[in-house]
Motif scaffolding. Structure first.
Motif, PDB file in Angstrom:
ATOM      1  N   HIS A   1       0.857  -1.172   0.000  1.00  0.00           N
ATOM      2  CA  HIS A   1       0.000   0.000   0.000  1.00  0.00           C
ATOM      3  C   HIS A   1       0.894   1.223   0.000  1.00  0.00           C
ATOM      4  O   HIS A   1       1.652   1.449   0.933  1.00  0.00           O
ATOM      5  CB  HIS A   1      -0.922   0.010   1.227  1.00  0.00           C
TER       6      HIS A   1
ATOM      7  N   ASN B   1      -0.251   4.508  -0.780  1.00  0.00           N
ATOM      8  CA  ASN B   1      -1.072   5.540  -0.158  1.00  0.00           C
ATOM      9  C   ASN B   1      -2.491   4.999  -0.080  1.00  0.00           C
ATOM     10  O   ASN B   1      -2.747   3.875  -0.496  1.00  0.00           O
ATOM     11  CB  ASN B   1      -0.975   6.888  -0.900  1.00  0.00           C
ATOM     12  N   SER B   2      -3.397   5.766   0.426  1.00  0.00           N
ATOM     13  CA  SER B   2      -4.743   5.246   0.669  1.00  0.00           C
ATOM     14  C   SER B   2      -5.505   4.880  -0.603  1.00  0.00           C
ATOM     15  O   SER B   2      -6.456   4.126  -0.541  1.00  0.00           O
ATOM     16  CB  SER B   2      -5.546   6.263   1.484  1.00  0.00           C
ATOM     17  N   LYS B   3      -5.075   5.398  -1.759  1.00  0.00           N
ATOM     18  CA  LYS B   3      -5.798   5.125  -2.994  1.00  0.00           C
ATOM     19  C   LYS B   3      -5.013   4.261  -3.982  1.00  0.00           C
ATOM     20  O   LYS B   3      -5.504   3.962  -5.050  1.00  0.00           O
ATOM     21  CB  LYS B   3      -6.155   6.439  -3.667  1.00  0.00           C
ATOM     22  N   LEU B   4      -3.814   3.870  -3.627  1.00  0.00           N
ATOM     23  CA  LEU B   4      -2.964   3.147  -4.562  1.00  0.00           C
ATOM     24  C   LEU B   4      -2.490   1.838  -3.949  1.00  0.00           C
ATOM     25  O   LEU B   4      -1.998   1.799  -2.828  1.00  0.00           O
ATOM     26  CB  LEU B   4      -1.744   4.010  -4.931  1.00  0.00           C
TER      27      LEU B   4
ATOM     28  N   ASN C   1      -3.074  -0.584 -14.920  1.00  0.00           N
ATOM     29  CA  ASN C   1      -4.199  -0.221 -14.069  1.00  0.00           C
ATOM     30  C   ASN C   1      -5.361  -1.101 -14.514  1.00  0.00           C
ATOM     31  O   ASN C   1      -5.976  -0.843 -15.555  1.00  0.00           O
ATOM     32  CB  ASN C   1      -4.549   1.255 -14.222  1.00  0.00           C
TER      33      ASN C   1
END
Length: 68
Positions: free
Chosen positions: A4, A6-9, A26
């Motif tokens: 992880h 960051n929180s979005k990736l 992606n």
């Protein structure tokens, strides 16, 4: 393995001898890049970083299902 960043990736490294180059994919929006060198190698020598065609992303994602 999964990391992880960051929180979005979410980064998932899949290491195999079946692929030579590095692909950044992606899977949500079905887009990707091909990177012909390691990240720390960018800028040291001439190397390729290019956008993948949609059909190539689909093929790569199908090949990677073996590693899930």
């Amino acid at each position: 393995y999964l990391r992880h960043c960051n929180s979005k990736l979410l980064v998932r490294d899949i290491i195999t001898n079946d692929f030579h180059d590095r692909f950044w994919i992606n899977p949500v929006n079905q887009k990707g890049l091909i990177v012909g060198t390691s990240i720390n190698g960018i800028g040291k020598k001439i190397s390729l970083v290019d956008k993948l065609q949609d059909q190539d992303v689909e093929v790569i994602l199908n090949e990677l299902k073996v590693y899930e």
